[in-house]
Scaffold this motif. Structure first.
Motif, PDB file in Angstrom:
ATOM      1  N   LEU A   1      20.765  48.794  60.079  1.00  0.00           N
ATOM      2  CA  LEU A   1      19.219  49.085  59.997  1.00  0.00           C
ATOM      3  C   LEU A   1      18.306  48.047  59.725  1.00  0.00           C
TER       4      LEU A   1
ATOM      5  N   LYS B   1      23.166  60.174  51.289  1.00  0.00           N
ATOM      6  CA  LYS B   1      22.940  59.848  52.959  1.00  0.00           C
ATOM      7  C   LYS B   1      22.456  58.271  52.988  1.00  0.00           C
ATOM      8  N   LEU B   2      23.025  57.660  54.043  1.00  0.00           N
ATOM      9  CA  LEU B   2      22.359  56.382  54.135  1.00  0.00           C
ATOM     10  C   LEU B   2      20.930  56.184  54.164  1.00  0.00           C
ATOM     11  N   ALA B   3      20.141  57.150  54.507  1.00  0.00           N
ATOM     12  CA  ALA B   3      18.843  57.090  54.382  1.00  0.00           C
ATOM     13  C   ALA B   3      18.093  56.798  52.975  1.00  0.00           C
ATOM     14  N   LEU B   4      18.867  57.542  51.972  1.00  0.00           N
ATOM     15  CA  LEU B   4      18.491  57.257  50.943  1.00  0.00           C
ATOM     16  C   LEU B   4      18.679  55.996  50.329  1.00  0.00           C
TER      17      LEU B   4
ATOM     18  N   HIS C   1      18.932  53.424  51.900  1.00  0.00           N
ATOM     19  CA  HIS C   1      18.193  52.159  52.673  1.00  0.00           C
ATOM     20  C   HIS C   1      16.828  52.407  51.970  1.00  0.00           C
ATOM     21  N   GLU C   2      16.154  53.521  51.946  1.00  0.00           N
ATOM     22  CA  GLU C   2      14.993  53.768  51.075  1.00  0.00           C
ATOM     23  C   GLU C   2      14.951  52.943  49.611  1.00  0.00           C
TER      24      GLU C   2
END
Length: 209
Positions: A23, A105-108, A110-111
């Motif tokens: 990412l 989730k990875l997106a969270l 990352h955020e």
């Protein structure tokens, strides 16, 4: 963001490090043992350390305090699958800057890191199951429960307004009702009391305080 990832579960550690690297984060190093973390921090000088709450039977919060004392600019994100009350206290007193559940989730994640890197306010709390979850606690309406769940993720009034599709005035009214029913003076206190009573139903993602 320059990171180190520290966790005693090898598969999780390798997968998370690889995913964060993909990412665009600079994963400078990893550690599978608590004892190796200080040297890793000294050697790599990361912006943030993703630190498992438990290494076997040993909790990492004392180390987190040492890291913050010795490296004031270091941000610590606590990784956990089972949030202890001590972890919430560490979040509230600034020992750690966020608590990330391993089922996120990875997106969270990352955020969360992006917000930390940009200096945006961030506070994430996880649900803690409690025997009193269906007991004699405060009786919240369905909408108040939804607001409480979002408050527990750190969502701001504006975040909650967008998520629920209601006005800012309505959100503030629900927040006041939640605080009153929980006997709390602040959102942080309300979330803590809700965790203690098992009222927070699910972990999720928010953005502001």
């Amino acid at each position: 963001m320059r990171l180190v990832v520290c966790d005693d579960h090898v598969m999780f550690l390798d997968a998370l490090a690889t995913a964060l690297d993909s990412l665009g984060h600079d994963v400078a190093g990893t550690s599978r043992t608590l004892d190796d973390v200080p040297a890793l921090i000294e050697r790599e000088s990361p912006d943030a350390c993703l630190l498992d709450l438990w290494f076997g039977d040993e909790q990492s919060l004392d180390l987190a305090r040492d890291l913050r004392r010795n490296h004031p600019s270091l941000d610590v994100v606590l990784l956990t699958g089972d949030v202890a009350p001590e972890a919430i206290a560490a979040l509230e007193d600034g020992t750690v800057q966020a608590v990330a559940h391993k089922t996120w989730k990875l997106a969270l994640i990352h955020e969360t890191l992006v917000r930390i890197a940009t200096g945006a306010p961030i506070r994430r709390l996880m649900a803690m199951p409690s025997p009193s979850a269906h007991g004699d606690g405060p009786r919240l309406t369905t909408r108040e429960h939804e607001v409480l769940d979002l408050m527990a993720t750190g969502a701001s009034t504006i975040d909650i307004r967008h998520r629920l599709g209601v006005s800012e005035h309505t959100v503030r009214s629900h927040v006041r009702n939640v605080l009153a029913k929980l006997g709390a003076h602040t959102r942080v206190e309300a979330v803590r009391r809700a965790h203690e009573q098992g009222l927070v139903r699910a972990a999720g993602g928010g953005t502001g305080r």
